[in-house]
Enzyme design. Structure first.
Site, short mmCIF file in Angstrom:
data_model
loop_
_atom_site.label_atom_id
_atom_site.label_comp_id
_atom_site.label_asym_id
_atom_site.label_seq_id
_atom_site.Cartn_x
_atom_site.Cartn_y
_atom_site.Cartn_z
N GLY A 181 -0.80 7.89 1.04
CA GLY A 181 -0.91 8.19 2.55
C GLY A 181 0.57 7.71 3.12
N TYR A 227 -14.67 -2.62 9.04
CA TYR A 227 -13.21 -2.11 9.36
C TYR A 227 -12.49 -2.82 10.71
CZ TYR A 227 -9.31 1.15 9.62
OH TYR A 227 -8.02 1.85 9.42
N GLY A 258 1.90 4.59 3.43
CA GLY A 258 2.84 3.74 2.90
C GLY A 258 3.70 4.72 1.97
N GLY A 286 0.78 -1.18 -0.02
CA GLY A 286 0.12 0.03 -0.08
C GLY A 286 0.97 1.14 -0.03
N ALA A 287 1.83 1.36 -0.92
CA ALA A 287 2.83 2.20 -0.80
C ALA A 287 2.63 3.30 -1.94
CB ALA A 287 4.21 1.67 -1.08
#
Length: 272
Positions: A20, A163, A22, A16-17
């Site tokens: 945000g 979540y 990441g 997830g880079a």
């Protein structure tokens, strides 16, 4: 906190880079001299990240476990070792938190992306994580008991519940794996980086950011780099302080039950 540049080159995989937390982590780790392998699902965003930071890039959509498995196979082929695995990729409560969504495998989306994908990726990559190595799972302070009678939340669905359950599942996995790997030189910890950081996920939820990305990056880097945490494992941190997760995370039978369920769901998805 140590600098990666002061030691041999460290190889760090950040999932997830491309956005945000990441993205900021990938940029900071490359600045400090690490070999960063940055994961994302958007080719254009990955190329931009590579141009801006020099990070190596890998692509996979975590809504499909076959792609997670392919990613693991690619990494096992191209890398001899990983020093740090940062499981950061995830999805929030959704634009419409009343609408239940499913992954490509037919699993509830938040459970699939926030938990099943990192669960499977981590287990596949264990041969690369040679002591001393660290696994850092980006979870959340907001956690809700995982219900085994309706693990896919077919009834009484809400994005917030989905979540929070997925993030507790990730903490449960953290504690379970830490126990399994104890004494191996591979540590496993989870953290809530900061509350409502200024990210796309938070803004899409309609919430007002309360923390900066810098705060989240600092807390996560601490688990990646701090020499004082070299042997610390099986812990949950809220920012830079150790904290108590939901009590279910400490229940060994619940963790075993979750592990069995996870293995069954992964096997089912990969056999199709």
């Amino acid at each position: 906190m140590s600098s990666l540049g002061q030691r041999r080159e460290q190889t760090v995989l950040v999932t997830g880079a491309t956005d945000g937390l990441g993205r900021c982590l990938a940029a900071e780790l490359t600045r400090r001299g690490a070999r960063v392998i940055a994961h994302g699902r958007d080719p254009a965003k990955l190329r931009a990240l590579h141009r801006e930071t020099g990070a190596e890039i890998v692509r996979a959509d975590f809504t499909e476990l076959r792609q997670v498995d392919r990613l693991a196979a690619e990494l096992l082929q191209r890398s001899h070792h990983l020093d740090v695995l940062v499981n950061n990729a995830g999805v929030g409560v959704g634009r419409d938190p009343t609408r239940r969504e499913e992954s490509a495998d037919g699993y509830e989306l938040r459970f699939a992306v926030n938990y099943l994908a990192p669960y499977h990726l981590t287990r596949r990559l264990l041969p690369l994580l040679k002591a001393p190595a660290r696994i850092v799972n980006v979870a959340a302070a907001g956690q809700q008991e995982f219900g085994f009678l309706d693990p896919q939340l077919h009834r009484h669905y809400s994005g917030a519940s989905a979540y929070m359950r997925s993030k507790l599942a990730l903490v449960m996995h953290t504690f379970d794996l830490a126990e399994e790997l104890r004494g191996s030189g591979v540590t496993v910890n989870a953290l809530h980086p900061a509350t409502f950081m200024d990210t796309t996920m938070v803004r899409e939820s309609g919430r007002t950011p309360l923390s900066t990305l810098d705060e989240g990056v600092a807390a996560t880097l601490r688990l990646i780099l701090d020499e004082d945490l070299t042997e610390v494992t099986g812990r949950f941190f809220n920012g830079t302080h150790e904290a108590d997760p939901h009590p279910q995370a400490h229940e060994r039978r619940a963790r075993e039950r979750l592990r069995r369920l996870s293995d069954e769901l992964v096997a089912e998805a990969l056999s199709r």
